[in-house]
Design an enzyme around this catalytic site. Structure first.
Site, PDB file in Angstrom:
ATOM      1  N   LYS A 180      10.736   0.324   1.710  1.00 20.92           N
ATOM      2  CA  LYS A 180       9.572   0.395   0.826  1.00 20.92           C
ATOM      3  C   LYS A 180      10.011   0.667  -0.601  1.00 20.92           C
ATOM      4  O   LYS A 180      10.730   1.611  -0.870  1.00 20.92           O
ATOM      5  CB  LYS A 180       8.667   1.527   1.307  1.00 20.92           C
ATOM      6  CG  LYS A 180       7.543   1.831   0.342  1.00 20.92           C
ATOM      7  CD  LYS A 180       6.573   2.780   0.947  1.00 20.92           C
ATOM      8  CE  LYS A 180       5.196   2.190   0.866  1.00 20.92           C
ATOM      9  NZ  LYS A 180       4.221   2.891   1.618  1.00 20.92           N
ATOM     10  N   VAL A 207       6.420  -3.130   1.117  1.00 21.78           N
ATOM     11  CA  VAL A 207       7.402  -2.913   2.178  1.00 21.78           C
ATOM     12  C   VAL A 207       8.047  -4.247   2.557  1.00 21.78           C
ATOM     13  O   VAL A 207       7.365  -5.254   2.719  1.00 21.78           O
ATOM     14  CB  VAL A 207       6.727  -2.307   3.424  1.00 21.78           C
ATOM     15  CG1 VAL A 207       7.774  -1.928   4.456  1.00 21.78           C
ATOM     16  CG2 VAL A 207       5.899  -1.097   3.045  1.00 21.78           C
ATOM     17  N   ASP A 237      -3.775   9.580   3.463  1.00 24.42           N
ATOM     18  CA  ASP A 237      -4.087   8.155   3.488  1.00 24.42           C
ATOM     19  C   ASP A 237      -3.997   7.629   4.920  1.00 24.42           C
ATOM     20  O   ASP A 237      -3.284   6.675   5.206  1.00 24.42           O
ATOM     21  CB  ASP A 237      -3.157   7.383   2.549  1.00 24.42           C
ATOM     22  CG  ASP A 237      -3.728   6.000   2.206  1.00 24.42           C
ATOM     23  OD1 ASP A 237      -4.901   5.732   2.551  1.00 24.42           O
ATOM     24  OD2 ASP A 237      -2.995   5.193   1.607  1.00 24.42           O
ATOM     25  N   GLY A 248       0.831  -1.202   0.000  1.00 25.20           N
ATOM     26  CA  GLY A 248       0.000   0.000   0.000  1.00 25.20           C
ATOM     27  C   GLY A 248       0.856   1.238   0.000  1.00 25.20           C
ATOM     28  O   GLY A 248       2.080   1.152   0.026  1.00 25.20           O
TER      29      GLY A 248
END
Ligand code: NAG
Ligand code: NAG
Ligand code: NAG
Ligand code: NAG
Length: 776
Positions: A518, A504, A610, A499
């Site tokens: 990531k 990740v 987010d 995401g």
């Protein structure tokens, strides 16, 4: 620029050094230096490399102004009784340099420069000379850059800081500027200068206001015996302690006479004083000062304060906050006092409090400006009329003329810390090695020259590497190579999350730190742009935000290296029911703090965009850290759209209505998502999977959790029963009902449809931390 020059001439330099060393092997060990020639330098890493004046009265070198922070300064060589040195001049008072690799260099072109950590030029004289030049420290305390012919290219007497030494003239367009405080040498607020009418004056130039306070601003020039008819504008103190200015102002030190050391200093408390050294007691004594009544100095206690004469205090005064106000900073008196209450314009809830024997120079509190200030207030029985201040009516009675005193003359010493990491440039090691090598081998120069070329060829830094090490010094976070990260993650073997634009992986860095790495998938902007954004993220530093250690950008590979969080994400923990009520409440408060910092306090305003349980990570003590901030910025650039937000960001279930209705995006989108996360923590229900009633539109569908909680609350009358109905069954009977009520109330205010009705993150913290009762 200098780097290159330096580089080209290095073989010759090294040849020269090796030749010199073979004849004079001990010349390097003499610590005292009387002059600096072209091509030589003083290093911050060698504290005994100081320039000493011929009779030893003055020294010039690097002076520590905090942990790992240095300024190039001139001081009296003789220490005071307490071992401290009196600084009379500083080159870089407002920009201290690092304790490693920094240098003062007299370049071949005649420019004298001060470099920070070998890379950044913080100060330079800007001089040029083709013939030879020398830097000398005179016994007058003047640091002079002289040509061989005796021509002065530059002298420190021309750019005073806060001190004027005997025979150092203060002239037109020059000024003495006080230090910020006793322990902070950077430029403060008080200036001694020649005003436009040729009169020597003292000016308070504060952050918000400035005003002249000496000579007394109420008096005319003829009343103060100043003359404005001479445009020479020169003032000088002679060595026997007589000061004379072209505006007819003059004075003689009470202990005038030749022999004692003197200095005229613009002190950080706004007074200008002449000091004489008591040689026996090794202490400076005041032999003249401009202002006798210390409360007449403007800005001395800061805004919203009162100054009172107290003869026994250090500077003969004491500062007080006016009623209803509190001290803003215990370490910086000049910040004054700030209200303990909030007063708005519209409501008539204010009253006035009468203060006796009080006067103020500027007073704008009657009008409702956003920044109403009381400046230069002082208290003395000489004032017949009272002064009024506006305060909230509710609290008025409790203030009955009480004032809160603060003694600010002994600020706690704060040590300035420059926290940076270093990567020693390799050329330096080469140089050191060669110097050693050359002095050991002595005459065998030919071998040496050959070695020089070999080493230079091998270690020549390309420009990217130079930029790299500079960035690393400046921001403290580093670049990793792709292969390094590949190795750290065992070829990207252990995936720990997805995401936020990437996958990740867990990895162990070469220094054994465990990291979360990531890999961004749709980031295809250039390295420079990526680096700019990544370093912005790298600069953000808060205990509730995940720490970014570095990045990698190689072709299509763009990665960020984060600290690893032992307990994973909030989402995982909610799914496995590992969080009790106390942990959940702490997570709500902590993540609110992280978001508030992003929205309001950090250098660059960052929207998260987010916020969701997957992006709130928990450390070994279950303290939350918000992750993935700044990515909205980072990932946006690649799309080729310049408008900040071209498409909906965030995750279904947590996105604010503004995204759907295409309204302006503000920090309130994060507040909305945060509210949903809190409701999820309270109920244990995900906003999407649980659908108590069927919605029609896609928009309504994702608001089920919110709607469901609101309905439950309205359906049931008794408080306990609706809480019991909505909370996660795991916590039933094991929570603090009043705190829970606050938490749910706050969450519901965060998920208001209208963004203006939502709280800000800092208001959320206020309510959660101070347990104010909810309106719900
Ligand atoms: C250096 O000091 C001497 C006296 O010690 C003085 O006469 C001379 O003018 C000074 N030179 C400079 C450049 O300040
Ligand atoms: C300083 O100035 C005073 C007043 O003009 C004079 O009497 C004294 O001799 C001067 N001292 C020096 C060292 O020039
Ligand atoms: C010194 O003062 C400057 C300017 O006000 C400030 O930026 C700096 O942080 C201060 N340093 C310390 C150690 O307080
Ligand atoms: C500076 O860095 C060191 C080591 O990285 C760390 O232990 C220390 O807490 C840091 N200090 C500040 C003020 O950030």
């Amino acid at each position: 620029m200098h780097n290159n020059n330096h580089f080209m001439s290095m073989p010759i330099l090294i040849l020269f050094i090796s030749l010199t060393l073979s004849f004079l092997p001990l010349s390097f060990s003499t610590p005292y230096i009387h002059s600096l020639n072209k091509g030589s330098s003083l290093s911050v890493e060698k504290p005994d490399q100081v320039l000493i004046s011929p009779k030893g009265v003055f020294s010039a070198g690097f002076h520590s102004v905090g942990d790992n922070a240095y300024c190039f300064a001139i001081w009296f060589s003789e220490p005071l009784y307490d071992g401290s040195h009196t600084i009379v001049w500083m080159a870089n008072r407002d920009q201290p340099i690092n304790g490693r690799l920094s240098k003062l260099c007299l370049l071949q072109n005649g420019n004298l420069i001060l470099t920070d950590a070998g890379q950044l030029n913080v100060w330079a004289t800007g001089t040029e000379s083709i013939s030879s030049a020398q830097l000398l420290l005179n016994d007058t305390g003047n640091l002079v850059l002289l040509t061989l012919e005796g021509l002065i290219l530059w002298q420190s007497f021309d750019s005073p800081t806060d001190t004027l030494l005997p025979n150092q003239p203060l002239i037109k367009n020059k000024k003495l500027v006080s230090s910020r405080s006793q322990t902070n040498y950077s430029s403060g607020f008080y200036n001694l200068f020649f005003d436009n009418d040729n009169v020597l004056r003292l000016l308070f130039a504060g952050p918000e206001t400035s005003s002249i306070y000496w000579p007394d601003p109420w008096l005319n020039n003829w009343e103060t015996l100043r003359s404005s008819y001479n445009d020479d504008r020169t003032a000088v103190l002679n060595s026997s302690g007589h000061f004379k200015s072209t505006d007819n102002f003059e004075f003689t030190a009470v202990d005038s006479g030749i022999g004692t050391q003197k200095r005229l200093t613009m002190d950080y408390d706004g007074n200008i004083r002449l000091y004489s050294l008591d040689k026996i007691g090794k202490i400076w004594s005041v032999s003249w000062q401009a202002i006798q009544k210390p409360c007449n100095i403007h800005g001395i206690c800061g805004p919203n304060s009162l100054c009172t004469y107290v003869p026994l205090e250090k500077f003969g005064r004491r500062c007080y906050c006016i009623p209803g106000y509190k001290i803003k900073s215990h370490t910086d008196q000049s910040l004054g006092c700030e209200p303990e209450f909030s007063l708005s314009c519209s409501d008539g809830e204010a009253g006035f409090l009468e203060l006796h024997f009080t006067g103020a120079m500027v007073f704008t509190n009657y009008n409702c400006y956003t920044k109403s200030l009381l400046l230069n207030g002082y208290r003395s029985t000489g004032f017949p009329d009272p002064m009024y201040i506006k305060l909230p009516k509710v609290t008025l009675k409790s203030y009955t003329n009480h004032v809160q005193g603060f003694s600010s003359d002994c600020p706690r010493p704060v040590s300035l810390q420059l926290n940076r990491t270093y990567k020693k440039p390799q050329e330096n090691e080469t140089l050191q090695f060669l110097v050693w090598f050359a002095s050991a081998i002595g005459g065998v120069e030919i071998i040496c020259v050959c070695l020089v070329f070999c080493f230079l060829y091998r270690t020549r830094p390309d420009s990217v590497a130079t930029t790299q090490s500079y960035l690393q010094i400046a921001t403290g976070f580093r670049k990793f190579t792709y292969s390094e990260l590949k190795q750290a993650t065992h070829n990207f073997g252990e995936e720990i999350g997805r995401g936020g634009g990437g996958i990740v992986y867990k990895g162990v860095l070469s220094d054994h730190r465990v990291a979360a790495i990531k890999q961004l998938n749709d980031a295809n902007q250039g390295e420079a742009e990526f680096l700019a954004e990544a370093s912005t993220i790298g600069r953000v530093n808060h205990m509730n935000l995940i720490e970014v250690w570095g990045y990698c950008a190689e072709g299509k590979h763009q990665l960020l290296v984060y600290e690893y969080m032992e307990h994973g994400s909030l989402a995982e923990n909610l799914a496995t029911n590992t969080l009790d009520w106390v942990k959940r409440f702490d997570i709500a408060v902590g993540s609110a703090k992280g978001l508030a910092y992003l929205h309001e306090e950090c250098l660059e305003w960052v929207l998260h965009c987010d916020v969701k349980p997957q992006n709130i990570l928990l450390d070994s003590n279950y303290h939350p850290k918000v992750a993935d901030f700044g990515l909205s910025k980072l990932l946006n650039r690649g799309g080729g759209h310049n408008s900040s937000f071209s498409k909906v960001r965030g995750t279904r279930g947590y996105t604010a209505p503004e995204w759907i209705f295409n309204h302006r995006i503000t920090s309130k989108v994060d507040v909305y998502s945060y509210g949903v996360v809190v409701l999820e923590m309270v109920t244990g229900k995900s906003p999407l999977t649980n659908s108590p009633s069927s919605g029609n539109s896609g928009d309504m569908e994702q608001r089920h959790l919110v709607k469901w909680v609101r309905e439950k609350m309205n359906e049931t009358v008794a408080k306990e029963s609706w809480l019991e109905e909505i909370i996660d069954p795991v916590m039933k009977g094991r929570y603090d009902a009043s705190k829970m009520e606050i938490l749910v109330g706050v969450a519901l205010q965060c998920v208001e449809e209208n963004k203006d009705a939502r709280r800000t993150m800092s208001q959320v913290i206020q309510r959660l931390v101070h347990h104010e009762p909810s309106d719900y």
